[in-house]
Write a protein that holds these residues in place. Sequence first.
Motif, short mmCIF file in Angstrom:
data_model
loop_
_atom_site.label_atom_id
_atom_site.label_comp_id
_atom_site.label_asym_id
_atom_site.label_seq_id
_atom_site.Cartn_x
_atom_site.Cartn_y
_atom_site.Cartn_z
N ASN A 295 0.82 -1.21 0.00
CA ASN A 295 0.00 0.00 0.00
C ASN A 295 0.85 1.26 0.00
OD1 ASN A 295 -2.52 1.37 0.15
ND2 ASN A 295 -2.19 1.69 2.34
N GLU A 296 1.95 1.21 0.76
CA GLU A 296 2.86 2.36 0.78
C GLU A 296 3.49 2.57 -0.60
OE1 GLU A 296 3.42 4.56 3.18
OE2 GLU A 296 1.84 3.55 4.34
N PHE B 299 1.33 15.84 -0.85
CA PHE B 299 1.56 14.40 -0.63
C PHE B 299 2.58 14.16 0.48
CE2 PHE B 299 0.19 13.96 -5.24
CZ PHE B 299 -1.08 13.50 -4.91
N SER C 20 1.36 6.51 -6.93
CA SER C 20 0.23 7.39 -7.26
C SER C 20 0.60 8.85 -7.08
CB SER C 20 -0.97 7.03 -6.38
OG SER C 20 -1.37 5.69 -6.57
N SER C 21 1.37 9.15 -6.02
CA SER C 21 1.76 10.55 -5.77
C SER C 21 2.63 11.08 -6.90
CB SER C 21 2.51 10.64 -4.43
OG SER C 21 1.68 10.21 -3.37
N LYS D 11 0.93 4.20 -2.80
CA LYS D 11 0.81 5.63 -2.49
C LYS D 11 1.93 6.43 -3.15
CE LYS D 11 -1.49 5.22 2.01
NZ LYS D 11 -1.36 5.47 3.46
N ARG D 12 3.15 5.93 -3.07
CA ARG D 12 4.28 6.65 -3.65
C ARG D 12 4.12 6.75 -5.17
NH1 ARG D 12 7.02 3.51 0.32
NH2 ARG D 12 7.95 4.85 1.94
N LYS E 104 0.80 14.50 3.72
CA LYS E 104 -0.01 13.31 4.00
C LYS E 104 0.83 12.05 4.21
CE LYS E 104 -4.16 14.75 1.50
NZ LYS E 104 -5.08 14.53 2.66
N ARG E 105 2.16 12.22 4.11
CA ARG E 105 3.10 11.12 4.31
C ARG E 105 2.93 10.02 3.26
NH1 ARG E 105 3.29 10.25 10.92
NH2 ARG E 105 3.95 12.39 11.40
N TRP E 106 2.58 10.44 2.08
CA TRP E 106 2.58 9.51 0.95
C TRP E 106 3.94 9.43 0.29
CZ3 TRP E 106 -2.35 8.90 -2.45
CH2 TRP E 106 -3.47 8.68 -1.62
#
Length: 346
Positions: A283-284, A340, A290-291, A287-288, A343-345
Amino acid sequence: MSIVENAVYRGGRRLASPASLEETSRLLDRLRADDARCGEPGERCVLAWIGLSDPSEDELRSLGEHFGLHELAVEDIRQAGQRPKMDRYGSTVLTVLRPAVYRDATEQVDLGEIHVCTGPHFVITVRQSAHDRSALVRERVEAEPGLLRTGAEAVLYALLDQTVDDYYLVVEGLENDIDEISDELFSGAGDGAVSQRIYQLTREVSAFHRAVAPLEVELRRFHQELAEDAAPVDLRHSLRDVLDHLIFVTTKVEAFQSSLASALMLDATLIAARQNDAAMAQNEQVKRISSWAAILFAPSIIGSVYGMNFRFMPELSWVWGYPMALTLMLLTGTVLYAVFRRKRWL
């Protein structure tokens, strides 16, 4: 012929080794007629001990005819794969034992099967599998004439004692493997192989328990019958010792089942935790990705608009149009990166 050993004893000493069941029966009848008992009351001096391995139908019929075996006892001897039990048919007792050996290389419990028919003056052991310790038991009782003079019950006791002693070795092997599984689980080095090993040991322990637990009930009943028949005190004490050992084995096996059940639950928990950690890590990563995709997507839109090469675009005649487009791209990317990041993405 499936006769492995055939001997007639008198006074605790081997008297003869007949070549056939018929000869054994005739010799036994003659000796009983001449001198069925000697010494102190209750000590049977004449005893035939016949050892068979996978007897044929003719041999089973011969056993029934010459030694007066009940037809149900003969039927049980014919059928392998039975649970441990002690069935009485008049003066004859049929005992089914499940001796066991633990194969450490494969972590498997190798269960054998022995049928023992005991009568007033005879013992018949029928081996139904390759695993058999009857020869070792025969050597032991032949070295103890006093024990052999006690009669067929003494031979049955010796077979029970050897079987239960062998159970101790199985318990040691299982306990060692369960300890190894515990170390693997708590070291955090577990994988799918540990789960397979737990399931395999659980199956082996369950099979071993089915071979041990019923025998405890039968031994208690047999010990009570010896007391009612006023059997020699030493024999009853010896049998009680075997029963105590069997109770210990049964308790250990039940504890193994509980430990393996707990190990299965712990292993399932650890697997779920590892899967959850992997999902969170994945998931992390999503997120990266996607960011960065969003950060790069905004300048791409601006660049694609200015790359359409329309004829009438206000910015085409504006001196600061090109710098403004670049600044807008940079500013959009920077703002998205900051968002991002917050939000810590990233």
